[in-house]
Design a protein around this motif. Sequence first.
Motif, PDB file in Angstrom:
ATOM      1  N   MET A   1      35.812  -2.293 -17.020  1.00 53.25           N
ATOM      2  CA  MET A   1      35.753  -3.280 -15.877  1.00 53.25           C
ATOM      3  C   MET A   1      35.351  -2.580 -14.815  1.00 53.25           C
ATOM      4  N   ASP A   2      34.276  -3.345 -13.987  1.00 55.37           N
ATOM      5  CA  ASP A   2      33.612  -2.933 -12.726  1.00 55.37           C
ATOM      6  C   ASP A   2      34.516  -2.685 -11.707  1.00 55.37           C
ATOM      7  N   ALA A   3      34.599  -1.789 -10.697  1.00 52.40           N
ATOM      8  CA  ALA A   3      35.242  -1.555  -9.700  1.00 52.40           C
ATOM      9  C   ALA A   3      35.494  -2.738  -8.494  1.00 52.40           C
ATOM     10  N   GLN A   4      34.319  -3.626  -8.752  1.00 51.12           N
ATOM     11  CA  GLN A   4      34.606  -4.829  -7.847  1.00 51.12           C
ATOM     12  C   GLN A   4      35.465  -5.914  -8.234  1.00 51.12           C
ATOM     13  N   LEU A   5      35.977  -5.668  -9.336  1.00 54.80           N
ATOM     14  CA  LEU A   5      37.017  -6.414  -9.682  1.00 54.80           C
ATOM     15  C   LEU A   5      38.557  -6.072  -9.558  1.00 54.80           C
ATOM     16  N   PRO A   6      39.469  -6.678  -9.462  1.00 55.73           N
ATOM     17  CA  PRO A   6      41.038  -6.088  -9.366  1.00 55.73           C
ATOM     18  C   PRO A   6      41.269  -5.671 -10.544  1.00 55.73           C
ATOM     19  N   PRO A   7      42.180  -4.272 -10.400  1.00 55.87           N
ATOM     20  CA  PRO A   7      42.904  -3.785 -11.530  1.00 55.87           C
ATOM     21  C   PRO A   7      43.611  -4.755 -12.209  1.00 55.87           C
ATOM     22  N   ALA A   8      44.173  -5.823 -11.591  1.00 63.28           N
ATOM     23  CA  ALA A   8      45.200  -6.593 -12.300  1.00 63.28           C
ATOM     24  C   ALA A   8      44.384  -7.639 -13.517  1.00 63.28           C
ATOM     25  N   LEU A   9      42.835  -7.720 -13.359  1.00 64.21           N
ATOM     26  CA  LEU A   9      42.137  -8.383 -14.333  1.00 64.21           C
ATOM     27  C   LEU A   9      42.380  -7.431 -15.491  1.00 64.21           C
ATOM     28  N   ALA A  10      42.201  -6.071 -15.564  1.00 60.88           N
ATOM     29  CA  ALA A  10      42.314  -5.240 -16.585  1.00 60.88           C
ATOM     30  C   ALA A  10      43.545  -5.442 -17.166  1.00 60.88           C
ATOM     31  N   GLU A  11      44.594  -5.652 -16.361  1.00 64.67           N
ATOM     32  CA  GLU A  11      46.227  -5.890 -16.841  1.00 64.67           C
ATOM     33  C   GLU A  11      46.255  -7.106 -17.758  1.00 64.67           C
ATOM     34  N   TRP A  12      45.691  -8.353 -17.133  1.00 64.40           N
ATOM     35  CA  TRP A  12      45.345  -9.632 -17.685  1.00 64.40           C
ATOM     36  C   TRP A  12      44.715  -9.399 -19.126  1.00 64.40           C
ATOM     37  N   LEU A  13      43.600  -8.906 -19.125  1.00 67.91           N
ATOM     38  CA  LEU A  13      42.893  -8.677 -20.490  1.00 67.91           C
ATOM     39  C   LEU A  13      43.697  -7.852 -21.629  1.00 67.91           C
ATOM     40  N   ARG A  14      44.462  -6.871 -21.122  1.00 63.39           N
ATOM     41  CA  ARG A  14      45.446  -6.173 -22.062  1.00 63.39           C
ATOM     42  C   ARG A  14      46.516  -7.134 -22.588  1.00 63.39           C
ATOM     43  N   SER A  15      47.097  -7.903 -21.561  1.00 63.48           N
ATOM     44  CA  SER A  15      47.901  -9.023 -22.113  1.00 63.48           C
ATOM     45  C   SER A  15      47.300 -10.197 -23.115  1.00 63.48           C
ATOM     46  N   GLN A  16      46.158 -10.062 -23.122  1.00 61.02           N
ATOM     47  CA  GLN A  16      45.323 -11.122 -24.091  1.00 61.02           C
ATOM     48  C   GLN A  16      44.995 -10.286 -25.440  1.00 61.02           C
ATOM     49  N   GLY A  17      45.378  -8.998 -25.317  1.00 63.79           N
ATOM     50  CA  GLY A  17      45.126  -8.360 -26.486  1.00 63.79           C
ATOM     51  C   GLY A  17      44.080  -7.215 -26.699  1.00 63.79           C
ATOM     52  N   HIS A  18      43.326  -7.187 -25.467  1.00 67.32           N
ATOM     53  CA  HIS A  18      42.153  -6.060 -25.536  1.00 67.32           C
ATOM     54  C   HIS A  18      42.658  -4.911 -24.857  1.00 67.32           C
ATOM     55  N   ASP A  19      41.670  -3.990 -25.117  1.00 69.54           N
ATOM     56  CA  ASP A  19      41.890  -2.476 -24.793  1.00 69.54           C
ATOM     57  C   ASP A  19      41.263  -2.368 -23.759  1.00 69.54           C
ATOM     58  N   ALA A  20      41.673  -2.942 -22.331  1.00 68.64           N
ATOM     59  CA  ALA A  20      40.743  -3.022 -21.226  1.00 68.64           C
ATOM     60  C   ALA A  20      41.354  -1.888 -20.222  1.00 68.64           C
ATOM     61  N   VAL A  21      40.263  -1.327 -19.806  1.00 72.19           N
ATOM     62  CA  VAL A  21      40.538  -0.570 -18.674  1.00 72.19           C
ATOM     63  C   VAL A  21      39.611  -0.610 -17.183  1.00 72.19           C
ATOM     64  N   HIS A  22      40.407  -0.461 -16.176  1.00 77.83           N
ATOM     65  CA  HIS A  22      39.396  -0.386 -14.963  1.00 77.83           C
ATOM     66  C   HIS A  22      38.451   0.571 -14.621  1.00 77.83           C
ATOM     67  N   ALA A  23      37.373   0.395 -14.175  1.00 79.38           N
ATOM     68  CA  ALA A  23      36.558   1.412 -13.975  1.00 79.38           C
ATOM     69  C   ALA A  23      36.943   2.503 -13.016  1.00 79.38           C
ATOM     70  N   ILE A  24      38.027   2.297 -12.069  1.00 78.08           N
ATOM     71  CA  ILE A  24      38.561   3.239 -11.292  1.00 78.08           C
ATOM     72  C   ILE A  24      39.326   4.332 -12.120  1.00 78.08           C
ATOM     73  N   SER A  25      39.937   3.926 -13.294  1.00 71.85           N
ATOM     74  CA  SER A  25      40.827   4.728 -14.257  1.00 71.85           C
ATOM     75  C   SER A  25      40.054   5.348 -15.261  1.00 71.85           C
ATOM     76  N   PHE A  26      38.807   4.679 -15.426  1.00 74.86           N
ATOM     77  CA  PHE A  26      38.079   4.969 -16.643  1.00 74.86           C
ATOM     78  C   PHE A  26      37.052   6.182 -16.204  1.00 74.86           C
ATOM     79  N   VAL A  27      36.156   5.975 -14.907  1.00 79.40           N
ATOM     80  CA  VAL A  27      35.343   6.616 -14.514  1.00 79.40           C
ATOM     81  C   VAL A  27      35.502   7.291 -13.407  1.00 79.40           C
ATOM     82  N   GLY A  28      36.584   6.828 -12.534  1.00 73.45           N
ATOM     83  CA  GLY A  28      36.432   7.128 -11.172  1.00 73.45           C
ATOM     84  C   GLY A  28      36.257   6.091 -10.082  1.00 73.45           C
ATOM     85  N   VAL A  29      36.822   6.336  -8.893  1.00 71.78           N
ATOM     86  CA  VAL A  29      36.748   5.540  -7.930  1.00 71.78           C
ATOM     87  C   VAL A  29      35.236   5.768  -7.293  1.00 71.78           C
TER      88      VAL A  29
END
Length: 106
Positions: A1-29
């Motif tokens: 997930m791109d850094a322009q979107l909130p980390p909470a969106l990655a959390e929501w995607l995980r709650s939907q069963g997806h292996d989602a990570v936010h760009a900040i934690s994936f490749v850095g800020v």
Amino acid sequence: MDAQLPPALAEWLRSQGHDAVHAISFVGVDASDEAIWDAAKAESRIIVTKDRDFAVWVSARRNGPQVVWIRLGNATTRSLIAWLTLRWLSIQDRLAEGAHLIEVRA
């Protein structure tokens, strides 16, 4: 997930069963679009973004990941997730069909 979107969106995607990570934690800020693209490609991830650059790259047939391009103006995290919830099943279907670019408009 791109850094322009909130980390909470990655959390929501995980709650939907997806292996989602936010760009900040994936490749850095401070990661460049290129770094996000390359990391997503290497790990067979899907980029969910508001950034037009990724859509341009896919449209130019650049080899890389699938991209979900969210075309929604400024929104609270809560309203973004509510908006996306209404569209997510359709997005999943298009991803499963192999669409490389899914543009989701408000």
